[in-house]
Design a protein around this motif. Structure first.
Motif, PDB file in Angstrom:
ATOM      1  N   THR A  56     -41.172 -46.391  30.847  1.00 16.25           N
ATOM      2  CA  THR A  56     -40.676 -45.594  29.721  1.00 16.25           C
ATOM      3  C   THR A  56     -40.595 -46.531  28.529  1.00 16.25           C
ATOM      4  N   TYR A 204     -36.119 -36.255  18.491  1.00 15.35           N
ATOM      5  CA  TYR A 204     -37.073 -36.193  19.605  1.00 15.35           C
ATOM      6  C   TYR A 204     -36.379 -36.087  20.957  1.00 15.35           C
ATOM      7  N   LYS A 205     -35.102 -35.661  20.925  1.00 18.18           N
ATOM      8  CA  LYS A 205     -34.347 -35.272  22.120  1.00 18.18           C
ATOM      9  C   LYS A 205     -34.349 -36.364  23.199  1.00 18.18           C
ATOM     10  N   TYR A 218     -39.541 -37.731  31.130  1.00 15.43           N
ATOM     11  CA  TYR A 218     -38.848 -38.246  29.959  1.00 15.43           C
ATOM     12  C   TYR A 218     -39.139 -37.406  28.726  1.00 15.43           C
ATOM     13  N   SER A 219     -38.336 -37.628  27.713  1.00 16.19           N
ATOM     14  CA  SER A 219     -38.456 -36.907  26.449  1.00 16.19           C
ATOM     15  C   SER A 219     -39.614 -37.444  25.613  1.00 16.19           C
ATOM     16  N   GLU A 220     -39.918 -36.724  24.541  1.00 17.74           N
ATOM     17  CA  GLU A 220     -40.926 -37.202  23.594  1.00 17.74           C
ATOM     18  C   GLU A 220     -40.502 -38.547  23.017  1.00 17.74           C
ATOM     19  N   TYR A 221     -39.205 -38.707  22.788  1.00 16.05           N
ATOM     20  CA  TYR A 221     -38.709 -39.975  22.255  1.00 16.05           C
ATOM     21  C   TYR A 221     -39.078 -41.134  23.182  1.00 16.05           C
ATOM     22  N   LYS A 223     -41.364 -41.305  25.422  1.00 10.52           N
ATOM     23  CA  LYS A 223     -42.798 -41.451  25.675  1.00 10.52           C
ATOM     24  C   LYS A 223     -43.571 -41.983  24.476  1.00 10.52           C
ATOM     25  N   SER A 224     -43.135 -41.639  23.257  1.00 11.20           N
ATOM     26  CA  SER A 224     -43.972 -42.022  22.107  1.00 11.20           C
ATOM     27  C   SER A 224     -43.222 -42.243  20.796  1.00 11.20           C
ATOM     28  N   ARG A 225     -41.877 -42.150  20.805  1.00 10.10           N
ATOM     29  CA  ARG A 225     -41.138 -42.264  19.545  1.00 10.10           C
ATOM     30  C   ARG A 225     -40.008 -43.288  19.576  1.00 10.10           C
TER      31      ARG A 225
END
Length: 556
Positions: A56, A204-205, A218-221, A223-225
């Motif tokens: 992550t 991004y939750k 996992y959340s978008e946060y 994974k990519s933010r």
């Protein structure tokens, strides 16, 4: 620790004793921002080979070194460590002090700092981070291993060490604890407790985590933010090409990174990593095999050996194999392992046989623990006494990874397997990728016997013992044993002793009790890991915590 946890300079290791009433001040002052530093305008790309994929990009939910190597470049904590040592140093806090009872800590914060999305770093942001960490759903509580093992509980739990955060204006914050603890404030230097942008986490939750198979969704946060205050920012994760790309944070408050891009190329095979370095395809990799050290140095590579600040152990889970509940069985398995030969044949010069669950440099190490020297005849006799002469064990070991305490997992597994088979134990091998089922499987209690280890995050007994046994759901699950809760309780009691001399004596006694009466797992060895860079790379200071900062790297 893991998990844990983070080259031309020579490492000088200094083990700092932390006092509950200590007050630290910044050597850098409390100025509002850095000047950028020399070399911050380089267009170079530094490519570093990783042995496995990150789990992550949100360090709060991480427990593995491959993830932390990346997140350390993106995020910073309230406290840090002096380069090349385990000594505490200022981070996003410039100074701190505690109340006499050790339950209230006040931090002066660095001013003028912003997260890479422009959100101000201030006391409100600090409290938002701690409130987020403490308030997790069931999946989050399972994933957040470092919070669970260090803070013991989460919001509304009677054992939760964290009791609240109060902003005292913009530049001062107060943290309240349930009890005094030897690990404060050093644990705030862990990557898991890094400060993250409240704006990005909300947008991004970040807390949107759920269980999925043996792992987590996992959340978008995550994974990519990921958004921190560090010298690099996240650019991309190319799964197909197995690369994670970070770029220099040109708005960083301190000295700017000396390379423009930092690429982590995932190369699971150790031989391929070495070949890629020698061919100039990458600029460095961690944990070169000890047998390769001499040839790498002869080829002109910059190889640095870190001090040994780790433990390799063999975990035992009696819930998965009830025979392991018997102390005689656990003792037999320990006597059966020729650890001296394993250290000589599988580990580098400077490695040593472990007699307890942390290295000699940590306070509370005892020379009086029960010794389990190699004795296959005694192992056979103990198994016979326990009625387990035909014992069968599923024995797990990881693939696609090389750890500081375990440079070649398969070779170590084979050595122990051979020793056990010599005393009549039948071994069923189970192997899984480190970040593809091994971590989640062993931590989820699926493995009866497994290889695991720990590199110290900071120099306190609790950082080792508390991480292993701090609750019945520590890194080694002691819930199947009647003494499991007693061990966890004793650890909490000893950790709360304010006087350092009394605390050290208590840990010595506890170490002796663990190794003689309980033996929840089998300590194997401590090993000095290395990190290697190419001829044209310098400036990265090797860390005994394996917590290197790549922003100082210079590439010619």
């Amino acid at each position: 620790m893991t998990v844990s946890r983070k080259a031309a300079a020579v490492v000088v290791f200094s083990a700092a004793a932390l006092s509950l009433s200590a007050c630290a001040k910044s050597d850098r002052g409390s100025g509002t921002s850095g000047s950028g530093g020399a070399g911050g305008n380089s267009d170079a790309t530094l490519t570093f080979a990783a042995a496995g994929a990150p789990s992550t990009f949100d360090p709060f939910y991480a427990s593995d070194g491959e993830t932390f190597r990346i997140t350390r470049q993106l995020f910073e904590g309230l406290v840090s460590f002096k380069p090349g040592t385990a000594d505490l140093a200022p981070g996003l806090a410039t100074s701190w002090n505690s109340s006499k009872d050790g339950k209230t800590w006040t931090f002066k914060l660095r001013t003028g700092v912003k997260f890479s999305d422009g959100t101000p770093f201030n006391a409100a942001a600090v409290c938002k981070n701690f409130e987020r960490m403490d308030n997790q759903n069931d999946a989050g509580q399972s994933a957040a291993e470092y919070w669970a093992t260090n803070m013991i509980g989460f919001k509304k739990s009677k054992d939760d060490l964290f009791q609240g955060c109060t902003a005292k204006g913009d530049a001062e914050v107060e943290l309240k604890l349930l009890r005094a603890t030897s690990k404060f404030p050093a644990l705030l230097g862990l990557s898991s407790f890094s400060m993250q942008s409240p704006t990005a986490m909300d947008k991004y939750k970040a807390n949107n985590i759920s269980a999925q198979g043996e792992g987590f969704a996992y959340s978008e946060y995550a994974k990519s933010r990921p958004t921190g205050t560090g010298p690099f920012t996240f650019s991309s994760y190319d799964v197909a090409n197995k690369t994670v790309t970070l770029v220099r944070n040109d708005n960083y408050w301190g000295d700017k990174a000396k390379v423009k891009k930092l690429v982590f190329q995932i190369i699971p095979d150790a031989t391929q990593r070495k070949q890629a370095l020698l061919a100039g395809q990458i600029d460095g990799y961690d944990l070169p095999a000890p047998v390769d050290w001499d040839s790498l140095k002869k080829a002109g590579m910059n190889l640095e050996v870190r001090p040994a600040f780790n433990i390799l152990y063999l975990g035992l889970n009696a819930k998965k194999n009830p025979a392991l509940k018997d102390l005689k069985v656990r003792q037999a398995l320990y006597y059966a392992i020729n650890r001296e030969q394993l250290v000589k044949s599988q580990l580098p010069d400077g490695a040593s046989v472990a007699t307890q669950f942390y290295p000699k440099t940590v306070d509370g190490y005892s020379d009086g623990v029960t010794k389990y020297n190699y004795d296959p005849n005694k192992a056979k006799d103990l198994l016979k006494q326990a009625g387990q002469s035909n014992l069968t064990i599923d024995f797990w070991y990881p693939s696609e990874v090389s750890r500081p305490y375990m440079p070649d997992p398969q070779a170590i597994f084979q050595a122990i397997k051979g020793d056990w088979e010599k005393v009549g134990v039948k071994v069923k091998p189970v192997t899984k990728p480190w970040a593809g089922g091994y971590i989640t499987g062993t931590q989820g209690g699926a493995a009866p016997a497994y290889l695991m280890g720990w590199t110290g995050d900071y120099n306190t007994p609790d950082n080792f013992l508390g991480s292993f046994f701090g609750s019945t759901k520590g890194q080694m699950d002691t819930g199947a044993y009647p003494w499991g809760t007693t061990l966890a309780s004793d650890l909490a009691k000893d950790d709360s002793i304010v006087d350092p001399t009394q605390r050290t004596a208590a840990y010595k006694k506890l170490n002796e009790q663990i190794m003689s009466q309980w033996l929840p797992g089998l300590p194997i060895s401590s090993s000095p890991p290395a990190v290697v860079f190419g001829k044209g790379v310098s400036g990265v200071v090797a860390s005994p915590l394996t917590a290197e900062d790549f922003s100082t790297a210079v590439k010619k």
